[in-house]
Design a protein around this motif. Structure first.
Motif, PDB file in Angstrom:
ATOM      1  N   MET A 114       0.848  -1.281   0.207  1.00 53.81           N
ATOM      2  CA  MET A 114       0.037  -0.117   0.122  1.00 53.81           C
ATOM      3  C   MET A 114       0.793   1.155   0.174  1.00 53.81           C
ATOM      4  N   SER A 115       0.333   2.031  -0.683  1.00 54.90           N
ATOM      5  CA  SER A 115       1.060   3.469  -0.783  1.00 54.90           C
ATOM      6  C   SER A 115       0.800   4.510   0.417  1.00 54.90           C
ATOM      7  N   PHE A 116      -0.109   4.218   1.005  1.00 50.60           N
ATOM      8  CA  PHE A 116      -0.424   5.252   2.188  1.00 50.60           C
ATOM      9  C   PHE A 116      -0.345   4.698   3.691  1.00 50.60           C
ATOM     10  N   ILE A 117      -0.315   5.279   4.442  1.00 48.81           N
ATOM     11  CA  ILE A 117       0.001   5.208   5.971  1.00 48.81           C
ATOM     12  C   ILE A 117      -1.004   5.988   6.952  1.00 48.81           C
ATOM     13  N   VAL A 118      -1.788   5.289   7.684  1.00 49.40           N
ATOM     14  CA  VAL A 118      -2.596   6.002   8.564  1.00 49.40           C
ATOM     15  C   VAL A 118      -1.749   6.052   9.878  1.00 49.40           C
ATOM     16  N   LYS A 119      -1.440   7.638   9.943  1.00 47.35           N
ATOM     17  CA  LYS A 119      -0.522   8.166  11.097  1.00 47.35           C
ATOM     18  C   LYS A 119      -1.103   8.311  12.669  1.00 47.35           C
ATOM     19  N   ARG A 120      -2.372   8.631  12.671  1.00 50.73           N
ATOM     20  CA  ARG A 120      -2.833   8.925  13.921  1.00 50.73           C
ATOM     21  C   ARG A 120      -4.300   9.064  14.090  1.00 50.73           C
ATOM     22  N   LEU A 121      -4.793   9.040  15.178  1.00 51.75           N
ATOM     23  CA  LEU A 121      -6.282   9.400  15.403  1.00 51.75           C
ATOM     24  C   LEU A 121      -6.202  10.915  15.461  1.00 51.75           C
ATOM     25  N   ALA A 122      -6.889  11.891  14.522  1.00 47.83           N
ATOM     26  CA  ALA A 122      -7.092  13.134  14.564  1.00 47.83           C
ATOM     27  C   ALA A 122      -7.977  13.855  15.561  1.00 47.83           C
ATOM     28  N   HIS A 123      -9.212  13.163  15.778  1.00 52.74           N
ATOM     29  CA  HIS A 123      -9.966  13.612  16.824  1.00 52.74           C
ATOM     30  C   HIS A 123     -11.044  12.425  16.936  1.00 52.74           C
ATOM     31  N   ILE A 124     -11.753  12.644  18.086  1.00 50.90           N
ATOM     32  CA  ILE A 124     -13.285  11.800  18.349  1.00 50.90           C
ATOM     33  C   ILE A 124     -14.126  12.659  18.301  1.00 50.90           C
ATOM     34  N   GLN A 125     -15.223  12.479  17.715  1.00 54.68           N
ATOM     35  CA  GLN A 125     -16.296  13.190  17.442  1.00 54.68           C
ATOM     36  C   GLN A 125     -17.549  12.549  18.227  1.00 54.68           C
ATOM     37  N   LEU A 126     -18.073  13.551  19.128  1.00 55.67           N
ATOM     38  CA  LEU A 126     -19.387  13.208  19.854  1.00 55.67           C
ATOM     39  C   LEU A 126     -20.488  14.099  19.460  1.00 55.67           C
ATOM     40  N   ALA A 127     -21.770  13.405  19.324  1.00 54.33           N
ATOM     41  CA  ALA A 127     -22.730  14.307  19.065  1.00 54.33           C
ATOM     42  C   ALA A 127     -23.427  14.914  20.220  1.00 54.33           C
ATOM     43  N   ALA A 128     -24.117  15.996  20.174  1.00 49.31           N
ATOM     44  CA  ALA A 128     -24.655  16.549  21.063  1.00 49.31           C
ATOM     45  C   ALA A 128     -25.890  17.368  20.547  1.00 49.31           C
ATOM     46  N   PRO A 129     -27.161  17.643  21.290  1.00 51.80           N
ATOM     47  CA  PRO A 129     -28.267  18.399  20.894  1.00 51.80           C
ATOM     48  C   PRO A 129     -27.874  19.853  20.740  1.00 51.80           C
ATOM     49  N   LYS A 130     -28.634  20.463  19.766  1.00 48.03           N
ATOM     50  CA  LYS A 130     -28.489  21.695  19.585  1.00 48.03           C
ATOM     51  C   LYS A 130     -28.647  22.654  20.749  1.00 48.03           C
ATOM     52  N   GLY A 131     -27.787  23.866  20.955  1.00 49.30           N
ATOM     53  CA  GLY A 131     -27.521  24.677  21.972  1.00 49.30           C
ATOM     54  C   GLY A 131     -27.000  24.179  23.176  1.00 49.30           C
ATOM     55  N   SER A 132     -26.030  22.989  22.995  1.00 50.70           N
ATOM     56  CA  SER A 132     -25.641  22.304  24.194  1.00 50.70           C
ATOM     57  C   SER A 132     -24.094  22.682  24.563  1.00 50.70           C
ATOM     58  N   GLU A 133     -23.623  23.658  23.898  1.00 48.23           N
ATOM     59  CA  GLU A 133     -22.173  24.279  23.736  1.00 48.23           C
ATOM     60  C   GLU A 133     -21.616  24.333  25.526  1.00 48.23           C
ATOM     61  N   GLU A 134     -22.336  24.971  26.202  1.00 49.10           N
ATOM     62  CA  GLU A 134     -22.328  25.468  27.666  1.00 49.10           C
ATOM     63  C   GLU A 134     -22.189  24.312  28.555  1.00 49.10           C
ATOM     64  N   ALA A 135     -23.075  23.128  28.220  1.00 49.64           N
ATOM     65  CA  ALA A 135     -23.077  21.821  29.186  1.00 49.64           C
ATOM     66  C   ALA A 135     -21.900  21.086  28.659  1.00 49.64           C
ATOM     67  N   ALA A 136     -21.444  21.329  27.545  1.00 54.83           N
ATOM     68  CA  ALA A 136     -20.246  20.587  26.980  1.00 54.83           C
ATOM     69  C   ALA A 136     -18.994  21.144  27.673  1.00 54.83           C
TER      70      ALA A 136
END
Length: 124
Positions: free
Chosen positions: A1-23
């Motif tokens: 193979m000519s590609f390499i997976v280097k690292r995990l860039a991020h984890i995404q978790l879902a949340a409901p609209k307007g939840s930024e302050e709780a996060a």
């Protein structure tokens, strides 16, 4: 193979609209993650990003929202008993799990019901 997976860039978790302050209250306030400024173009979609060490956790807005009950990120920690007490003191419920040989671990949920695992490998 000519590609390499280097690292995990991020984890995404879902949340409901307007939840930024709780996060922010949970990931920054309780877990101590740093908030990462989102690129301007992505800010209008809502959500908030956090980082610790070389890792990132992105909280993305999803409508309709449904929390992840089985799929989850697992975070390796030091002093897991201190973390457990800290979470309980802050009103976060935990579920102990003794099924992984060689590790102390438990599960909890973020403020939106997404499952999260914390573990510490036992040093012998």
């Amino acid at each position: 193979m000519s590609f390499i997976v280097k690292r995990l860039a991020h984890i995404q978790l879902a949340a409901p609209k307007g939840s930024e302050e709780a996060a922010r209250g949970f990931f920054k306030g309780i877990l101590g993650f740093d908030e990462i400024e989102k690129p301007e173009e992505l800010r209008k979609k809502g959500g908030v990003w956090f980082g610790f060490g070389n890792y990132e956790v992105h909280i993305g807005i999803e409508e309709p929202f449904s929390p992840a009950k089985k799929a989850h990120p697992a975070f390796e920690v030091e002093n897991i008993e201190d973390l457990k007490l800290h979470l309980i003191k802050n009103g976060v419920k935990i579920i102990e799990d003794k099924n992984l040989p060689g590790a102390i671990r438990f599960y909890t949920s973020d403020p939106f019901g997404n499952r999260m695992e914390f573990l510490e490998w036992i040093k012998e």
